[in-house]
Design an enzyme around this catalytic site. Structure first.
Site, PDB file in Angstrom:
ATOM      1  CE1 TYR A  46     -15.030   0.179   1.054  1.00  0.00           C
ATOM      2  CE2 TYR A  46     -15.625  -2.149   1.100  1.00  0.00           C
ATOM      3  CZ  TYR A  46     -14.791  -1.125   0.671  1.00  0.00           C
ATOM      4  OH  TYR A  46     -13.709  -1.416  -0.131  1.00  0.00           O
ATOM      5  CG  ASP A  57     -25.579  -1.117   6.383  1.00  0.00           C
ATOM      6  OD1 ASP A  57     -25.761  -1.373   7.592  1.00  0.00           O
ATOM      7  OD2 ASP A  57     -26.407  -1.374   5.494  1.00  0.00           O
ATOM      8  N   GLY A 111      -2.701  -0.225   1.151  1.00  0.00           N
ATOM      9  CA  GLY A 111      -1.973  -0.580   2.365  1.00  0.00           C
ATOM     10  C   GLY A 111      -1.970  -2.077   2.611  1.00  0.00           C
ATOM     11  CG  ASP A 112      -5.623  -3.938   2.860  1.00  0.00           C
ATOM     12  OD1 ASP A 112      -5.387  -3.614   4.043  1.00  0.00           O
ATOM     13  OD2 ASP A 112      -6.679  -3.645   2.269  1.00  0.00           O
ATOM     14  CB  ALA A 129      -8.062  -4.875   5.810  1.00  0.00           C
ATOM     15  CG  ASP A 140     -11.411  -3.091  -1.910  1.00  0.00           C
ATOM     16  OD1 ASP A 140     -11.149  -2.894  -0.727  1.00  0.00           O
ATOM     17  OD2 ASP A 140     -12.166  -2.348  -2.567  1.00  0.00           O
ATOM     18  NE  ARG A 186      -9.943   1.301   7.018  1.00  0.00           N
ATOM     19  CZ  ARG A 186      -8.643   1.237   6.770  1.00  0.00           C
ATOM     20  NH1 ARG A 186      -7.794   1.881   7.544  1.00  0.00           N
ATOM     21  NH2 ARG A 186      -8.190   0.526   5.758  1.00  0.00           N
ATOM     22  CB  THR A 224       3.505  12.267   0.617  1.00  0.00           C
ATOM     23  OG1 THR A 224       4.538  11.766  -0.251  1.00  0.00           O
ATOM     24  CG2 THR A 224       3.966  12.137   2.065  1.00  0.00           C
TER      25      THR A 224
END
Length: 352
Positions: free
Chosen positions: A117, A133, A294-295, A63, A331, A197, A259
């Site tokens: 992850y 992990d 979101g980041d 993030a 990401d 999270r 949404t």
């Protein structure tokens, strides 16, 4: 109406490094520091489950780093404070950050491990799933007293982190509180994304950490679900945000609302809650990959706010940036000049 800012020209691109700018280096809009953990992301191809996959796609996420990458795309100088293992995986993380123009200030652990992850992309009605992990990773060793914050924050305009860092353990939470306290004393804007999270820690532990960190933040990013977790009740998002502000001593709360008008589309709206609530224009996008959106929204709002943009426009830009990130695999955000303008492309599917 155009965006109050555009991507740095040219935007940093994936690959060996950013392409050189024939006009020379562009001036930075300021310096933003982030603290947290970056992870190696392992994604199953197509919509395979982990039990089925014979190969995994390797990338980097996290993030705080995602937000710094976005801020670098928007013309800010950025620095990532973290701990990394001194092995190929840790170096992969550092290379990824630098490729996107983010400086890395890392403590390197000789025998450390890199957090991972795994992502299983879903298809309705099966949700996308994440398997972490990361227990005992190098970043879990973050603790107070490890960073010279006076030097690290010199000339910084903002310090950003998220609740995910607190979820790594008591040491990282204490380190983050130390960092935010130094930033507040130095007059540096503090920015905190609750970013709960549920697979990392219990609701009670998360709520306690958020209540501790919130009074140290000038700007809080949250969803209605995040606020309900802290306050222990549901309700209208704007009212929850005002109640949270009172609890935290009055930070600006930036609410994200995403949404799905259709399974493959997202509609994003951002509301800035201070003395009054101001909602920006919504944005929609076709969903390719929702990770990091979101980041990017947090980074875009912070970039606009640092530039002195009014709340309504900053909220609208954050929504457009969030929607745009849904169209980018992986990401790390890749933005080209003009793509955040509301009229970009005039609605055409192919620009040629």
């Amino acid at each position: 109406m155009s965006s109050p800012f555009t991507a740095a020209d040219p935007a940093p691109r994936p690959g060996p490094g950013p392409e050189p700018d024939p006009a020379g280096p562009q001036p930075s809009r300021g310096r933003v520091v982030g603290i947290g953990e970056a992870l190696i992301r392992l994604t199953t191809p197509g919509h395979l489950r982990l039990e089925q996959a014979g190969t995994l796609e390797v990338s980097v996420g996290g993030a705080e780093l995602n937000a710094l990458i976005a801020l670098a795309q928007l013309g800010y100088s950025t620095e990532f404070v973290t701990r990394l293992p001194d092995n190929p995986l840790g170096r992969r993380v550092a290379e990824h950050a630098r490729r996107f123009g983010v400086g890395v200030s890392a403590a390197w652990e000789t025998d450390g491990r890199q957090g991972l992850y795994f992502v299983e992309p879903g298809a309705q009605p099966r949700a996308t799933e994440v398997l972490y992990d990361r227990a005992g990773s190098a970043a879990c060793g973050l603790a107070p007293g490890q960073v010279d914050w006076a030097a690290t924050l010199a000339d910084a305009r903002a310090l950003h982190s998220t609740g995910i860092t607190c979820a790594l353990g008591q040491g990282p939470e204490d380190a983050l509180a130390e960092a935010f306290s130094h930033a507040r004393e130095a007059g540096v804007t503090t920015s905190f994304d609750l970013n709960h999270r549920s697979r990392l820690w219990s609701p009670d532990r998360a709520a306690a950490a958020f209540r501790r960190m919130a009074p140290l933040a000038d700007v809080i990013f949250a969803s209605a679900h995040d606020l309900a977790l802290v306050l222990g009740r549901t309700g209208e998002p704007d009212r929850l945000a005002q109640e949270f502000r009172a609890l935290a001593g009055g930070p600006v709360v930036v609410l994200r609302d995403s949404t799905r008008p259709a399974p493959d589309r997202v509609r994003v709206q951002v509301t800035v809650v201070a003395d009054t609530a101001v909602t920006g224009a919504p944005a929609e996008a076709e969903v390719v990959d929702a990770f990091g959106a979101g980041d990017v929204a947090a980074a875009a709002y912070l970039a606009a706010a640092l530039a002195g943009t009014d709340a309504a426009m900053a909220a609208g830009v954050a929504a457009r940036a969030c929607a745009h990130m849904h169209t980018v695999p992986g990401d790390g955000w890749v933005l080209r000049a003009g793509e955040l303008d509301p009229d970009y492309g005039d609605g055409r599917r192919i620009l040629r």
